[in-house]
Motif scaffolding. Structure first.
Motif, PDB file in Angstrom:
ATOM      1  N   ILE A  20       0.831  -1.212   0.000  1.00 36.68           N
ATOM      2  CA  ILE A  20       0.000   0.000   0.000  1.00 36.68           C
ATOM      3  C   ILE A  20       0.861   1.257   0.000  1.00 36.68           C
ATOM      4  N   ILE A  21       1.935   1.237   0.769  1.00 36.56           N
ATOM      5  CA  ILE A  21       2.714   2.467   0.990  1.00 36.56           C
ATOM      6  C   ILE A  21       3.884   2.603   0.019  1.00 36.56           C
ATOM      7  N   GLY A  22       4.095   1.620  -0.838  1.00 37.96           N
ATOM      8  CA  GLY A  22       5.133   1.744  -1.851  1.00 37.96           C
ATOM      9  C   GLY A  22       6.532   1.461  -1.368  1.00 37.96           C
ATOM     10  N   MET A  23       6.675   0.791  -0.234  1.00 36.50           N
ATOM     11  CA  MET A  23       8.015   0.459   0.246  1.00 36.50           C
ATOM     12  C   MET A  23       7.930  -0.656   1.277  1.00 36.50           C
ATOM     13  N   THR A  24       9.020  -1.380   1.423  1.00 40.70           N
ATOM     14  CA  THR A  24       9.189  -2.331   2.518  1.00 40.70           C
ATOM     15  C   THR A  24      10.511  -2.031   3.186  1.00 40.70           C
ATOM     16  N   VAL A  25      10.718  -2.600   4.369  1.00 35.41           N
ATOM     17  CA  VAL A  25      11.948  -2.340   5.119  1.00 35.41           C
ATOM     18  C   VAL A  25      12.641  -3.660   5.428  1.00 35.41           C
ATOM     19  N   THR A  26      13.920  -3.569   5.681  1.00 40.32           N
ATOM     20  CA  THR A  26      14.678  -4.756   6.062  1.00 40.32           C
ATOM     21  C   THR A  26      14.284  -5.184   7.466  1.00 40.32           C
TER      22      THR A  26
END
Length: 736
Positions: A20-26
């Motif tokens: 949804i937010i256009g990013m993922t994190v490690t």
């Protein structure tokens, strides 16, 4: 160190909002900006904001204020919304509960602790999260002391938050015990609020209204209340050893010490000039300085103007890298004698480019150090003079670590290898000066405090070893005595020079003096080892000794004659030849054999660099043709389209070292004229001359190897240091 709950927070934001937010994190259990950005975007999504951003800006804050006012167990809209808050708490080091979407007692305790740490517990009592506190939660600021932070500074930070958080343009600042840009700006807001400026008028800028108001708010022994607290807060933030609170006799003693340190009248009072020095880097710009620096030649008339203004020390530039702009930037012929004749003193400044982190590295520091020594000797500065090396850009702390400190290590190594004839000073923002000096690479600082918006000035105290403090640009005098200068306050730690040796004139080079050969061989080898070229050759085909013998010593008479004939410095020929020979490896040798075999078999010439100077057949052909056509030399004009002609000159460059060395200056002349016939051609430089600027020298060395943007550019930055070492010994030889 990884934190399991932070990892769970990262898993949550990825699984719930990643698409949804256009990013993922490690998912590594370590808090970082990307995690905070993802949580900010998730919060914006839950608030109904359609244009998601990493920035927790006015729109996000307004949405929180309009939809909720505050957050607590009574109005959390859904479990995921609560999980975002819980995740942010864990990323800040607080107990966010079980990450179950419940505003539990553990979450309440964590929020209450957060408000307390921020200094907001009296304004926001209890366990509710108010919008500005939420904004402070979704960033990387700390609200407890970190990295040996000062408890006194933290008290100031908490007080500022608690007193001014309800003002519309004041936001939560860190409470980590470290002064910073945000804290410095918050102090200016606080002063403006206490002066009665309305929201929307107060702007955190040290403008005329703020200055006028401070002139009527002198504080002294016995002062209490907000103004005393603001003044002592400013003292604490500038690392002065006073107590935050009322203006006591002990504070007066601290003020006197501070005023003495920054060269203000010692009054023991918090007067305007003292306020100004505490709040902004440039301080009170109406001050008269005993020093100045500028880019204008000092004539007798201008010297008299400066003397009449109380100036004693003048900073002037050793070199000007440009041949077109600021024609008087570098010290002009006869200028130092004019300065001395008028009873003034001069301190030298070295700046080539220095306006970006890419201009700083260890090899470029070696270049700067030796270039400054060479120029200082050319102008006639005596041993013991301190040269100030410029860092003239907004260097972030990471830039200082990764680029500036290695650069100054290079400068220091160059000065040491030169025999420590000159001292090292640093010009730049406060943080740069402090860190370079604390690393042991400089003995005094020339502080660019006029650049008050630089990250390295905003929130940093004046360096302990400051010699000159640059505060304002001012025009003095009239007529022939008119001059624009940067006004500098002088501490007395550096006083420049009042007498000078005779300058070295730009005469042609001679043969190398036998007295310099051992030192020259050693210095060249040491520099090459410092950038990864061991003297024994390592993986390369040729040792330092062999390369130095063939490109410097064996053909010194030939190189001297070539340099004289073509009006260029010998160092241009020596540097290009030595550098290329040091780079020859087994692949180059094999390539030569392949080229010869293919031509003998097919008559087709597949060009490559060859010989001790690593010259391409096409390059040699174009350079020789150009030289013949321009009348630089005599010889046949070869057919650039003939494989036989290009192969013949290629074989000459490979087999005949003297021919190869004779071709190097012709390549330089061709490149100076714009490399006509090449693809791409270059912008023509001034005709070859003995007083080429550093930029022109850099361009000649870069063009010899290849086009801008290729590996030729970083290599040229390394070769410039080699050039300056070669030039050092050529200069000694021609001035014996």
């Amino acid at each position: 160190m990884a934190d399991e709950m932070v990892r769970q927070a990262q898993v949550f934001v990825n699984q719930t909002y990643g698409n949804i937010i256009g990013m993922t994190v490690t998912e590594n259990g370590q808090t970082g900006w990307n995690t905070m950005y993802a949580l900010t975007r998730a919060l914006q999504y839950e608030l109904g904001i359609t244009s998601l951003s990493n920035n927790f800006g006015p729109g996000t804050l307004a949405a929180l204020q309009s939809q909720y006012g505050k957050l607590d167990e009574t109005n959390i809209p859904n479990p995921n919304f609560c999980k975002i808050i819980q995740s942010a708490l864990y990323c800040k080091g607080y107990d966010g509960g079980s990450l179950d979407g419940t505003y539990s007692s553990r979450v309440k305790d964590a929020v209450a602790k957060l408000n307390q740490d921020m200094g907001l517990s009296t304004v926001y009592p209890g366990s509710s999260l108010w919008p500005k506190a939420i904004k402070g939660l979704f960033n990387m600021d700390a609200y407890v002391t970190v990295n040996n932070g000062s408890s006194a500074i933290r008290s100031v930070q908490q007080w500022l938050n608690g007193r001014y958080i309800l003002r519309s343009d004041f936001y939560v600042i860190p409470c980590d015990g470290h002064h910073s840009r945000d804290v410095a700006k918050s102090m200016l807001y606080a002063v403006q609020y206490e002066l009665g400026m309305a929201d929307g008028v107060a702007n955190g800028v040290f403008g005329p209204g703020t200055q006028s108001g401070l002139r009527s708010h002198t504080v002294s022994v016995g002062s209490t209340g907000a103004w005393a607290r603001l003044f002592t807060a400013a003292m604490v933030l500038n690392k002065r050893d006073v107590s935050f609170g009322d203006f006591t006799a002990a504070v007066k003693a601290g003020v006197e010490s501070f005023q003495s340190f920054v060269k203000l009248p010692v009054t023991g009072q918090g007067d305007f000039s003292t306020w100004a020095s505490l709040l902004v880097s440039y301080g009170d710009q109406s001050r008269q300085g005993e020093a100045c620096d500028g880019v204008t030649k000092i004539t007798s008339a201008r010297a008299q103007t400066l003397k009449a203004a109380g100036v004693r020390y003048i900073g002037r530039y050793l070199t000007n890298p440009s041949s077109t702009s600021l024609p008087e930037k570098a010290i002009q012929p006869g200028e130092l004698q004019t300065i001395a004749d008028n009873g003034l003193r001069c301190f030298p400044i070295y700046q080539t480019f220095g306006r970006d982190a890419s201009d700083f590295s260890y090899p470029q520091g070696r270049w700067a150090g030796q270039a400054a020594v060479n120029a200082a000797l050319d102008h006639g500065f005596k041993a013991g003079t301190r040269i100030f090396f410029a860092v003239d850009f907004d260097a972030l702390d990471a830039d200082v670590t990764n680029s500036v400190l290695p650069h100054f290590k290079g400068i220091q190594d160059a000065i040491i290898d030169d025999g420590n004839r000159f001292e090292i000073g640093v010009y730049g923002p406060r943080n740069v000066c402090t860190r370079v000096s604390e690393a042991g690479h400089a003995t005094a600082s020339f502080v660019s405090d006029m650049s008050s918006g630089f990250s390295g000035n905003f929130g940093y105290p004046l360096p302990a070893n400051w010699a000159y403090d640059q505060i304002v640009t001012r025009t003095l005098g009239s007529g022939s005595g008119a001059i624009e200068i940067d006004v500098n306050i002088a501490s007395g730690r550096d006083t420049g020079q009042a007498s000078f040796n005779a300058p070295r004139t730009p005469v042609p080079d001679t043969g190398l003096s036998p007295s310099v050969l051992t030192a020259m061989r050693t210095d060249v080898g040491k520099y090459m080892e410092s950038i990864g070229f061991p003297n024994d050759g390592g993986l390369r085909s040729h040792t330092h000794e062999a390369c130095f013998q063939w490109t410097v010593l064996e053909y010194d008479a030939v190189i001297t004659l070539l340099a004289y004939r073509y009006n260029m410095r010998k160092a241009l020929i020596q540097t290009s030849a030595y550098w290329e020979m040091r780079h020859i490896d087994a692949v180059d040798v094999a390539k030569d054999l392949e080229v010869m075999a293919e031509f003998q078999a097919t008559g087709s010439f597949r060009d490559s660099s060859t010989g001790i100077c690593q010259i391409f057949g096409r390059t040699a052909t174009l350079a020789w043709n150009h030289a013949v056509q321009r009348g630089y030399t005599e010889g046949p004009v070869r057919d650039i389209n003939s494989d036989q002609d290009k192969y013949n000159i290629w074989r000459d460059c490979m087999e005949d070292n003297q021919f190869a060395l004779s071709t190097v200056p012709l390549v330089h002349l061709w490149n100076a004229d714009g490399a006509p016939g090449n693809t791409p051609e270059e912008t023509p430089l001034r005709s070859m001359r003995l007083d080429y600027t550093e930029n022109e020298t850099f361009e000649i060395l870069r063009r010899y190897q290849g086009p801008a943007g290729s590996e030729a550019t970083p290599h040229a930055k390394q070769r410039m240091a080699l050039y300056q070492i070669m030039e050092k010994y050529n200069a000694i030889s021609r001035n014996v």
